[in-house]
Motif scaffolding. Sequence first.
Motif, PDB file in Angstrom:
ATOM      1  N   ARG A 245       0.820  -1.214   0.000  1.00 21.44           N
ATOM      2  CA  ARG A 245       0.000   0.000   0.000  1.00 21.44           C
ATOM      3  C   ARG A 245       0.851   1.260   0.000  1.00 21.44           C
ATOM      4  O   ARG A 245       0.323   2.365  -0.071  1.00 21.44           O
ATOM      5  CB  ARG A 245      -0.887   0.041   1.258  1.00 21.44           C
ATOM      6  N   GLU A 272      -7.722   4.316   5.990  1.00 20.28           N
ATOM      7  CA  GLU A 272      -7.304   5.060   4.811  1.00 20.28           C
ATOM      8  C   GLU A 272      -8.209   6.252   4.640  1.00 20.28           C
ATOM      9  O   GLU A 272      -9.427   6.146   4.781  1.00 20.28           O
ATOM     10  CB  GLU A 272      -7.372   4.149   3.571  1.00 20.28           C
ATOM     11  N   ILE A 277      -2.808   7.000   5.006  1.00 19.46           N
ATOM     12  CA  ILE A 277      -3.176   5.911   5.903  1.00 19.46           C
ATOM     13  C   ILE A 277      -2.746   6.291   7.315  1.00 19.46           C
ATOM     14  O   ILE A 277      -1.561   6.519   7.575  1.00 19.46           O
ATOM     15  CB  ILE A 277      -2.500   4.584   5.503  1.00 19.46           C
TER      16      ILE A 277
END
Lengths: 300, 425
Positions: A245, A272, A277
């Motif tokens: 990610r 998120e 994040i």
Amino acid sequence: MARVRELATMPSLGGLYARVGLGSIPGASLLGRLPLLPASRRGAELPDERLRLAGVVADRDGVARYARVCGFTLRDELPGTYPHVMSFPLQLALMASGSFPFSPLGLVHIADEITQHRRVGAGEPLDLEVEAVGLRPHPKGRAFTLVVRASAGGEPVWEEAGTILRRGGGGTDAVREPGPPVPEELGAGAEWRLPGDLGRRYAAVSGDRNPIHLHPLGARAFGFSRPIAHGMWTMARCLAQLEGRTGDAFTVAVSFRKPVLLPGRVCFAMAEHGGRIAFALRGPGAGETPVHLRGELRPI
Amino acid sequence: MSPSPRQAVVLASNRIPFARQSGPYARASNQDMLTAALDGLVDRAGIAGERLGEVAGGAVLKHSRDFNLTRESLLGTRIAPETPACDVGQACGTGLEAAILVANKIALGQVESGIACGVDSTSDAPIAINEGLRGVLLEINAARSNLDRVRALGKVRPGQIVPEIPRNEEPRTGMSMGEHAAIMAREWGIAREPQDELAAVSHRNLAAAYDGGFEDDLVTAYLGLERDHNLRPDSTPEQLAKLDPVFGGAEGTMTAGNSTPLSDGASAVLLGTEEWGAERGLAPLARLVDAETAAIDHVGAREGLLMAPAYAVPRLLARRGLELQDFDLYEIHEAFASQVLCTLAAWEDPVFCRERLGRDGPLGPIDRDRLNVRGGSLAAGHPFAATGGRIVGNLAKLLSARGGGRGLISICAAGGQGVVAILES
């Protein structure tokens, strides 16, 4: 502009620990036989110098062991936190020099921010540079920023700003530095069981052998009943949880809160929001649990 | 036969260089290597963040903790985490079987895209505890009282400390695959010289493939390894002739040079409909047209362990209305040079073709210049489940590069099985 002190080889951690190590453990000075630095020789200001070592290549076996302890997949690129480990002897050497105002082992790492400008190949020679800047008052003492920069062929590829606290003697009027924002609701995440020897395992792969992480006796000298996990392990483990990610370029910022006692259990949670994040490490269970770490990952 | 409504096409492939056992990948797990192969494919195809229809893959040597190996690997990549994955297993046929599985789902309209992948580590292999000790531990776990636990513990014997290390052995015959292949080589009268010659050609072809840049968009370096660890570009039949036999006794013809080494590695192939590929700027390399799996009775000693592809190919040809000579390229997995030569000999043998295959005449010879033209497993190494993906990616690129054609893939597998497929471009 700080003076650059170019090193020819990576300083030996063993030698550095022998020079500064035990002297800073409260009580150890009672032995009276250790070569302690007289306080008078320490400077009042941060040294105006950078330590630099060019062409440092990560050891593949070392990367593999580090990846295993921190939960990273073993890739052809370095884990995002790995240049911190590569530069650790330089950081210690800077703080171990006689002109540094504080003894390194009593210092507390309270926050860290890493920016990876691009993927860094595990075989790339890196030019590493460390410097301490920004000595400032903190509600609990004095703080400074330990800056690490890694470049490849003149191109900056990675940098780190660690916030380091020296307890005591600070301006009580200083404002608390804001940590990464944490949204109200973090999603349910993961629960990790941390073994009692985690500190020793991370010490073996990182070179960070502060006794507070290694053994209950070492921890007791600093007022903890049990060893505590390295803050940089908690940061690395969280970043490993976010792999896939992060993208190629990102900034990850964390603030270290309540120490994680070993052995123990911690809960990871993340959310998120608009490409960013937010994440946190907390104690297990419901309700009011201690927060060990808050962090944010921002793609670049 | 009824035409398939649509066909799956190979859009891209990637693998990491294959390494010899306990070599550069000694510290890498199956999950590490599979993640690396998948991430390289994601980069190459530009599909970061995409939700794919399915990722199917597997490993032959697997730890029990890796029950969801493919899914767990996927979660470490930049493929959308909403992509489902499944683990498949068919010994050395795993990689090709995974490609067939994904291609079939695409052909049936169940998914638009998918990845077939495979990985194996012989370095980071699972070691099981002794069966006797396992029995005692299970008993302790099931015990209701401490006294029962102590009684169970009393059954532990010193010899039970010795762990079970996985062996390259057929469960129902107790013989290694090499020993089986040595029996086949003897039965088919395969001499040492053609085996060494096949091995030397394999090394030469693969070395030329790397030198000519053919592997540039098929392979991504991993842990400092840029080419297959086992590749010896200067390998010659004369050098190979000096090696001692390792299978089939002192008179045996099979050596470490004409048998595949134990290897570590991973591969992945992106499949999809032509439309799905076109929307992402990915040109189709080849269509996966059809496939066949066969098995033989090696336990009853009615056929050699690795002879199943010799049965699968004629069945596939019959279904497609093709002759063995109707192919521009052949990719026959070189588990052992003798396995390839036994298979080719069987197809040329009128008695085998009549009695075993029920044909009027033999399938006949193939043009050996069309066989494994960019090298095979003898040169590259053979991480069991990764071989299928290596071959599919390789052949799809070859067919596309020559502007069209038809290729045959044949892979033998443990348990007396064979997986074969046809690619066309």
